[in-house]
Write a protein that holds these residues in place. Structure first.
Motif, PDB file in Angstrom:
ATOM      1  N   THR A   1       1.119   4.014  -2.958  1.00  0.00           N
ATOM      2  CA  THR A   1       0.836   5.421  -2.670  1.00  0.00           C
ATOM      3  C   THR A   1       1.945   6.310  -3.216  1.00  0.00           C
ATOM      4  O   THR A   1       1.683   7.333  -3.848  1.00  0.00           O
ATOM      5  CB  THR A   1       0.693   5.647  -1.152  1.00  0.00           C
ATOM      6  OG1 THR A   1      -0.194   4.675  -0.616  1.00  0.00           O
ATOM      7  CG2 THR A   1       0.168   7.034  -0.848  1.00  0.00           C
TER       8      THR A   1
ATOM      9  N   PRO B   1       1.168   3.566   5.713  1.00  0.00           N
ATOM     10  CA  PRO B   1       1.781   3.913   4.431  1.00  0.00           C
ATOM     11  C   PRO B   1       2.097   5.394   4.352  1.00  0.00           C
ATOM     12  O   PRO B   1       1.366   6.214   4.898  1.00  0.00           O
ATOM     13  CB  PRO B   1       0.699   3.546   3.425  1.00  0.00           C
ATOM     14  CG  PRO B   1      -0.581   3.620   4.170  1.00  0.00           C
ATOM     15  CD  PRO B   1      -0.273   3.316   5.601  1.00  0.00           C
ATOM     16  N   TYR B   2       3.183   5.733   3.675  1.00  0.00           N
ATOM     17  CA  TYR B   2       3.589   7.122   3.662  1.00  0.00           C
ATOM     18  C   TYR B   2       2.801   7.899   2.639  1.00  0.00           C
ATOM     19  O   TYR B   2       3.068   7.819   1.460  1.00  0.00           O
ATOM     20  CB  TYR B   2       5.075   7.253   3.315  1.00  0.00           C
ATOM     21  CG  TYR B   2       5.948   6.323   4.093  1.00  0.00           C
ATOM     22  CD1 TYR B   2       6.820   5.467   3.439  1.00  0.00           C
ATOM     23  CD2 TYR B   2       5.905   6.271   5.471  1.00  0.00           C
ATOM     24  CE1 TYR B   2       7.631   4.613   4.139  1.00  0.00           C
ATOM     25  CE2 TYR B   2       6.699   5.411   6.181  1.00  0.00           C
ATOM     26  CZ  TYR B   2       7.569   4.578   5.520  1.00  0.00           C
ATOM     27  OH  TYR B   2       8.360   3.714   6.209  1.00  0.00           O
TER      28      TYR B   2
ATOM     29  N   ILE C   1       0.845  -1.197   0.000  1.00  0.00           N
ATOM     30  CA  ILE C   1       0.000   0.000   0.000  1.00  0.00           C
ATOM     31  C   ILE C   1       0.882   1.249   0.000  1.00  0.00           C
ATOM     32  O   ILE C   1       0.635   2.213  -0.725  1.00  0.00           O
ATOM     33  CB  ILE C   1      -0.946   0.014   1.226  1.00  0.00           C
ATOM     34  CG1 ILE C   1      -2.010  -1.068   1.069  1.00  0.00           C
ATOM     35  CG2 ILE C   1      -1.602   1.378   1.390  1.00  0.00           C
ATOM     36  CD1 ILE C   1      -2.910  -1.223   2.276  1.00  0.00           C
ATOM     37  N   ALA C   2       1.939   1.215   0.815  1.00  0.00           N
ATOM     38  CA  ALA C   2       2.836   2.372   0.880  1.00  0.00           C
ATOM     39  C   ALA C   2       3.538   2.590  -0.455  1.00  0.00           C
ATOM     40  O   ALA C   2       3.637   3.717  -0.938  1.00  0.00           O
ATOM     41  CB  ALA C   2       3.860   2.169   1.991  1.00  0.00           C
ATOM     42  N   VAL C   3       3.996   1.495  -1.052  1.00  0.00           N
ATOM     43  CA  VAL C   3       4.691   1.621  -2.332  1.00  0.00           C
ATOM     44  C   VAL C   3       3.749   2.172  -3.392  1.00  0.00           C
ATOM     45  O   VAL C   3       4.103   3.069  -4.153  1.00  0.00           O
ATOM     46  CB  VAL C   3       5.246   0.249  -2.784  1.00  0.00           C
ATOM     47  CG1 VAL C   3       5.795   0.331  -4.187  1.00  0.00           C
ATOM     48  CG2 VAL C   3       6.334  -0.214  -1.838  1.00  0.00           C
TER      49      VAL C   3
END
Lengths: 352, 225
Positions: free
Chosen positions: A148, B106-107, A144-146
């Motif tokens: 985003t 998440p960032y 999810i972070a990637v």
């Protein structure tokens, strides 16, 4: 208590029914012997005397036996009523000194052992599954972070890609929120070691929740109003933001064309209330009592989207753990109000 | 804001993640340097002295918190910890071992850069130019003044934010949702009407200083400068 009396009443009638056979047999034997003695000319008084001599010990034994067993079963039912973990009955039951009692005891021991093993097994499997969910959520936060970050990098040089990019970002946010919800659900089943209550300003926490859910609110064209939120309350910050997020998600899901969402605070007697009011399609009277139940999905609004049905359930569960109350009021077609009540305690009132 | 020469050090073991964060920071105008020698991380970082350090919690060899503590003992540059979870426990741990701030996965890119900006602002000299210039228009974010040639106008908080967001992506379309998202992160929970009003006012001010066509509308898409 009534159930106990019924059990014992039942025993009395069953006992007597059992002993009737003996009585009939004994009666029959006594009558035959008496008849014979009478035929051979024995004096009536002797016949009566013999009959009494015969029946007296028999009846005494029955009566003694009855009360003996009654005492045992009465004690047993008493202990069972007081016991919380009913499957430990074999450990606390009184010793019997008659065959059936002892048989019962041995049987109970076996069945209790089996049941306790099953329970422990199920508990262990639940714990393992919950641990898995925690790890899973942790893992999924990485892609999810990637995603985003990747989406932010995605340059809308072409105008056609702008809508797509926005849609993807929106969906990624939804995935994130579902993962969060899964985590809270997994943790809700056991005692919270995660709870860290502190003094929080309502205005601040509502702002944080709005920022966290800004994407879905902006897309839903929400008009936000905040008033009278200068209150300090005692709660866990992260949990409260999660709860507000669930309420916000619902408000968005069941909105009408024009969407307004208001947050207002008020104090009454010893409590501080936070009211979250929307002008959505509302909840019917038949449903309103059940919206906090696990798995309740109700009518699915316009888009017919499937719902997990645990959003509001978690809200209530978390509120309970924080010693807060949550209530809902609604008028079908006009809107809904969710109220969170913060009881007095270590709480500072309105700062204004 | 003039971000040149701001060196951000990154300590993150997941390669994909690290590349993405590097990329993100570079696009927002920072200089980045990544440290991959996790065994001798303290010495390496110390010799390099970045302006700010991003430190991931989950690292091989040593625990992220421990590394933070070690670095903090010897050096004073600010540290932002990147944590996996958002729990209160993570926050306490991060702050207790000397970090200045922490961001959870998440960032969200804007959140990450906002945190970095805040810390940098705290550290660096504020009176120096926090200026962006594009196509002849200069925006001073510290004073909220927009200038075109000799004329200048003061902007309200919202107008400043809108113009700032647009000038961060010069010549590219910025959607209304993105602009509103920025304002919301700032605590201004405006709706569409308010946005229209603000854009209208901003346009008028720009026209007053001679930049009438600066803020373009793209029907159905958004705006661009």
């Amino acid at each position: 208590m009534n159930a106990e009396k019924d059990i014992l009443k039942l025993y009395v009638s069953e006992y007597l029914t059992d002993k009737v056979k003996y009585m009939i047999a004994a009666g029959g034997a006594a009558m035959s012997v008496s008849a014979f003695l009478w035929l051979i000319g024995t004096r009536k008084i002797f016949i009566v005397f013999l009959t009494v001599l015969f029946f007296f010990p028999l009846l005494s034994v029955f009566i003694w036996d009855f009360f003996h067993r009654w005492h045992y079963y009465h004690t047993l039912t008493d202990r069972m009523n007081v016991l919380n973990e009913k499957t430990l009955l074999h450990d606390v039951m009184n010793e019997a000194d008659f065959a059936e009692g002892r048989f019962l005891q041995r049987l109970l021991q076996e069945t209790d052992l089996y049941m306790n093993n099953q329970i422990a097994d199920t508990q262990r499997r639940m714990d393992e599954y919950r641990d898995y969910v925690e790890v899973w959520v942790h893992e999924i936060k990485m892609p999810i972070a990637v995603l985003t970050l990747l989406m932010d990098k995605f340059d809308e040089g072409q105008e056609e890609t702008i809508q797509v990019k926005q849609q993807i970002q929106y969906e990624i946010k939804r995935i994130d929120m579902l993962a969060e919800q899964a985590l809270y659900y997994a943790r809700s089943t056991f005692v919270a070691k995660d709870l860290m209550a502190e003094s929080i300003c309502l205005k601040e926490i509502v702002s944080d929740a709005l920022k966290e859910n800004s994407m879905i609110l902006i897309r839903a064209r929400a008009a936000i109003s905040m008033e009278h939120l200068e209150y300090q309350v005692f709660a866990d910050r992260k949990w409260l933001i999660f709860i507000l997020g669930q309420i916000i998600t619902n408000a968005v899901k069941y909105k009408k064309d024009i969407f307004s969402l208001s947050f207002s605070g008020m104090s009454e007697k010893e409590n501080v209330r936070l009211e979250i009011r929307d002008n959505g399609i509302g909840i019917s009277e038949s449903d309103i009592g059940r919206i906090f139940d696990k798995g309740f999905t109700g009518e699915n609004g316009r888009n017919g989207a499937k719902s997990t049905g645990i959003g509001l359930y978690l809200c209530r569960k978390l509120c309970e753990k924080m010693n807060l109350k949550i209530e809902a009021g609604s008028k079908k077609g006009e809107g809904t109000v969710i109220t969170i009540i913060f009881p007095a305690g270590s709480m500072v009132r309105e700062l204004m | 804001m003039d971000r040149k020469k701001q060196k951000v050090g990154i300590i993150e073991d997941e390669e994909q993640m690290r590349m993405e964060v590097e990329d993100l920071l570079k696009r927002y105008g920072y200089e980045t340097v990544s440290y991959t020698d996790f065994e001798h991380i303290c010495e390496t970082v110390g010799r390099d002295t970045p302006d700010i350090l991003l430190l991931d919690v989950n690292l091989p060899y040593k625990d992220g918190y421990e590394i933070c503590r070690e670095i903090r003992e010897r050096y004073i540059f600010p540290i932002v910890m990147l944590t996996a979870q958002d729990s209160a426990m993570d926050e306490v741990m991060a702050l207790k071992c000397g970090a200045d701030d922490f961001v959870a996965k998440p960032y969200h890119p804007q959140v990450l850069t906002a945190h970095i900006d805040t810390i940098m602002r705290r550290v660096s000299d504020q009176s120096a130019g926090n200026r962006i210039t594009h196509k002849g228009v200069t925006l001073n974010t510290a004073s909220a003044v927009v200038t075109c040639q000799d004329k200048s106008a003061e902007l309200t908080r919202n107008e400043l934010k809108i113009l700032y967001v647009l000038m961060q992506k010069p010549d590219r379309i910025v959607t209304r949702e993105e602009i509103m998202g920025s304002l919301w992160q700032d605590g201004q929970f405006i709706d569409e009407n308010t946005l229209n009003v603000n854009i209208g006012r901003l346009r008028k001010k720009l026209a007053d200083i001679g930049a009438a066509d600066y803020l373009e509308t793209r029907r159905g898409m958004g705006y661009k400068v």
